[in-house]
Design a protein around this motif. Structure first.
Motif, PDB file in Angstrom:
ATOM      1  N   HIS A  12       0.770  -1.343 -19.636  1.00  0.00           N
ATOM      2  CA  HIS A  12       1.595  -0.475 -20.476  1.00  0.00           C
ATOM      3  C   HIS A  12       1.469   0.972 -20.002  1.00  0.00           C
ATOM      4  N   PRO A  13       2.427   1.501 -19.257  1.00  0.00           N
ATOM      5  CA  PRO A  13       2.349   2.906 -18.847  1.00  0.00           C
ATOM      6  C   PRO A  13       2.265   3.848 -20.049  1.00  0.00           C
ATOM      7  N   GLU A  14       2.951   3.470 -21.132  1.00  0.00           N
ATOM      8  CA  GLU A  14       2.990   4.336 -22.309  1.00  0.00           C
ATOM      9  C   GLU A  14       1.645   4.426 -23.029  1.00  0.00           C
ATOM     10  N   LYS A  15       0.708   3.530 -22.680  1.00  0.00           N
ATOM     11  CA  LYS A  15      -0.627   3.557 -23.264  1.00  0.00           C
ATOM     12  C   LYS A  15      -1.705   3.880 -22.227  1.00  0.00           C
ATOM     13  N   SER A  16      -1.271   4.188 -21.011  1.00  0.00           N
ATOM     14  CA  SER A  16      -2.216   4.342 -19.901  1.00  0.00           C
ATOM     15  C   SER A  16      -2.480   5.800 -19.530  1.00  0.00           C
ATOM     16  N   GLN A  17      -2.212   6.705 -20.463  1.00  0.00           N
ATOM     17  CA  GLN A  17      -2.571   8.114 -20.330  1.00  0.00           C
ATOM     18  C   GLN A  17      -2.072   8.703 -19.005  1.00  0.00           C
ATOM     19  N   ALA A  18      -2.916   9.416 -18.280  1.00  0.00           N
ATOM     20  CA  ALA A  18      -2.459  10.136 -17.084  1.00  0.00           C
ATOM     21  C   ALA A  18      -1.926   9.188 -16.019  1.00  0.00           C
ATOM     22  N   TYR A  19      -2.581   8.031 -15.851  1.00  0.00           N
ATOM     23  CA  TYR A  19      -2.116   7.074 -14.841  1.00  0.00           C
ATOM     24  C   TYR A  19      -0.717   6.560 -15.198  1.00  0.00           C
ATOM     25  N   GLY A  20      -0.511   6.237 -16.468  1.00  0.00           N
ATOM     26  CA  GLY A  20       0.792   5.726 -16.889  1.00  0.00           C
ATOM     27  C   GLY A  20       1.886   6.757 -16.767  1.00  0.00           C
ATOM     28  N   LEU A  21       1.587   8.005 -17.156  1.00  0.00           N
ATOM     29  CA  LEU A  21       2.577   9.062 -17.058  1.00  0.00           C
ATOM     30  C   LEU A  21       2.968   9.318 -15.599  1.00  0.00           C
ATOM     31  N   ALA A  22       1.968   9.293 -14.715  1.00  0.00           N
ATOM     32  CA  ALA A  22       2.251   9.485 -13.295  1.00  0.00           C
ATOM     33  C   ALA A  22       3.097   8.346 -12.737  1.00  0.00           C
ATOM     34  N   THR A  23       2.861   7.127 -13.208  1.00  0.00           N
ATOM     35  CA  THR A  23       3.675   5.982 -12.784  1.00  0.00           C
ATOM     36  C   THR A  23       5.132   6.187 -13.180  1.00  0.00           C
ATOM     37  N   LEU A  24       5.367   6.624 -14.412  1.00  0.00           N
ATOM     38  CA  LEU A  24       6.733   6.862 -14.876  1.00  0.00           C
ATOM     39  C   LEU A  24       7.380   8.020 -14.110  1.00  0.00           C
ATOM     40  N   GLU A  25       6.614   9.052 -13.814  1.00  0.00           N
ATOM     41  CA  GLU A  25       7.160  10.173 -13.043  1.00  0.00           C
ATOM     42  C   GLU A  25       7.593   9.721 -11.649  1.00  0.00           C
ATOM     43  N   ARG A  26       6.790   8.854 -11.036  1.00  0.00           N
ATOM     44  CA  ARG A  26       7.156   8.337  -9.703  1.00  0.00           C
ATOM     45  C   ARG A  26       8.399   7.450  -9.792  1.00  0.00           C
ATOM     46  N   PHE A  27       8.504   6.668 -10.859  1.00  0.00           N
ATOM     47  CA  PHE A  27       9.709   5.844 -11.035  1.00  0.00           C
ATOM     48  C   PHE A  27      10.947   6.716 -11.149  1.00  0.00           C
ATOM     49  N   LEU A  28      10.836   7.803 -11.895  1.00  0.00           N
ATOM     50  CA  LEU A  28      11.992   8.680 -12.092  1.00  0.00           C
ATOM     51  C   LEU A  28      12.402   9.407 -10.813  1.00  0.00           C
ATOM     52  N   ALA A  29      11.457   9.539  -9.882  1.00  0.00           N
ATOM     53  CA  ALA A  29      11.748  10.229  -8.613  1.00  0.00           C
ATOM     54  C   ALA A  29      12.069   9.255  -7.476  1.00  0.00           C
ATOM     55  N   TRP A  30      12.159   7.979  -7.792  1.00  0.00           N
ATOM     56  CA  TRP A  30      12.292   6.917  -6.785  1.00  0.00           C
ATOM     57  C   TRP A  30      13.765   6.645  -6.486  1.00  0.00           C
ATOM     58  N   TYR A  31      14.081   6.656  -5.190  1.00  0.00           N
ATOM     59  CA  TYR A  31      15.445   6.332  -4.746  1.00  0.00           C
ATOM     60  C   TYR A  31      15.341   5.214  -3.697  1.00  0.00           C
ATOM     61  N   PRO A  32      15.273   3.958  -4.161  1.00  0.00           N
ATOM     62  CA  PRO A  32      15.081   2.832  -3.214  1.00  0.00           C
ATOM     63  C   PRO A  32      16.305   2.616  -2.332  1.00  0.00           C
ATOM     64  N   LYS A  35       0.807  -1.219   0.000  1.00  0.00           N
ATOM     65  CA  LYS A  35       0.000   0.000   0.000  1.00  0.00           C
ATOM     66  C   LYS A  35       0.841   1.271   0.000  1.00  0.00           C
ATOM     67  N   ASP A  36       2.033   1.193   0.551  1.00  0.00           N
ATOM     68  CA  ASP A  36       2.878   2.383   0.645  1.00  0.00           C
ATOM     69  C   ASP A  36       4.007   2.377  -0.381  1.00  0.00           C
ATOM     70  N   HIS A  37       3.875   1.556  -1.442  1.00  0.00           N
ATOM     71  CA  HIS A  37       4.945   1.528  -2.440  1.00  0.00           C
ATOM     72  C   HIS A  37       5.063   2.895  -3.102  1.00  0.00           C
ATOM     73  N   PRO A  38       6.274   3.422  -3.228  1.00  0.00           N
ATOM     74  CA  PRO A  38       6.422   4.784  -3.742  1.00  0.00           C
ATOM     75  C   PRO A  38       6.178   4.951  -5.238  1.00  0.00           C
ATOM     76  N   VAL A  39       6.098   3.866  -5.982  1.00  0.00           N
ATOM     77  CA  VAL A  39       5.926   3.971  -7.440  1.00  0.00           C
ATOM     78  C   VAL A  39       4.558   3.469  -7.898  1.00  0.00           C
ATOM     79  N   ILE A  40       4.141   2.310  -7.415  1.00  0.00           N
ATOM     80  CA  ILE A  40       2.891   1.705  -7.873  1.00  0.00           C
ATOM     81  C   ILE A  40       1.726   2.241  -7.049  1.00  0.00           C
ATOM     82  N   GLU A  41       0.746   2.789  -7.722  1.00  0.00           N
ATOM     83  CA  GLU A  41      -0.461   3.264  -7.063  1.00  0.00           C
ATOM     84  C   GLU A  41      -1.686   2.636  -7.723  1.00  0.00           C
TER      85      GLU A  41
END
Length: 208
Positions: free
Chosen positions: A188-208, A137-143
């Motif tokens: 497919h984040p690249e086909k998932s419109q706003a949800y997919g773009l937000a997923t990629l943005e969270r990945f880029l900001a993720w420092y595990p 539930k608290d994963h920083p990338v997957i929502e």
């Protein structure tokens, strides 16, 4: 100088659209089939469409690429994102067109979707819910949200704790896996419109 994201080019069909989506999310992307560029990258993205067997063979056909990915991700702890078959390749093996070894980074196998209800069609194609499991539930990338899927095979993880999210298509199917600095998404984040773009943005900001 900003971070460099290595988008691994091994002949995967969704390379161009993933590249565009990562750029839209703010990434400095290097599309590469060069193991040295992968070793130098700050983050690694492995795309993939088609069969597990063809994708595994394409990745292994690049001399030194699997070793470079393993060195950077498993040893160097660089954040990694696998998309669709790029996620499935994390498994121990795939059963599409015979048995094919995967990367083995997350134990499990990739099996054919076999719904018990004949009204449920395969492939699983279109928009569907991404539901987080309680331990993730608290994963920083997957929502939680709604994403676009297109696949006939699914990831069956050996360890339920590696499953971050599920979707439903006549049965529960893995929508995302996670382990330390490694994430894989079946959608497919690249086909998932706003949800997919937000997923990629969270990945880029993720420092595990």
């Amino acid at each position: 100088m900003g971070e460099i994201v290595a988008l691994v080019d091994y002949g995967a069909g969704n390379l161009h659209s993933v590249h565009n989506a990562l750029k839209a999310a703010g990434a400095a992307v290097t599309v590469t089939a060069d193991p040295y560029a992968v070793r130098a990258a700050d983050r690694i993205v492995l795309p993939g469409v088609g069969s597990f067997k063809a994708c595994a063979e394409g990745l292994n056909a690049i001399p030194g690429m699997v070793d470079a990915m393993s060195e950077r991700v498993q040893v160097g702890a660089a954040p990694f994102l696998g998309i669709c078959v790029g996620m499935q390749l994390l498994a121990t093996r795939g059963l599409e067109h015979g048995e094919t070894p995967g990367l083995g980074w997350i134990a499990g196998e990739v099996r054919l979707i076999q719904p018990t209800d004949p009204a449920i069609k395969v492939p699983h194609m279109g928009w569907n819910d991404v539901a987080l499991l309680p331990h993730a539930k608290d994963h920083p990338v997957i929502e939680e949200g709604e994403a676009y899927f297109l696949h006939s095979y699914h990831f069956a993880a050996d360890n339920p704790h590696n499953v971050a999210a599920m979707t439903d298509h006549g049965e529960g199917l893995v929508a995302a896996v996670a382990q330390d600095n490694i994430i894989g998404v079946q959608f497919h984040p690249e086909k998932s419109q706003a949800y997919g773009l937000a997923t990629l943005e969270r990945f880029l900001a993720w420092y595990p």
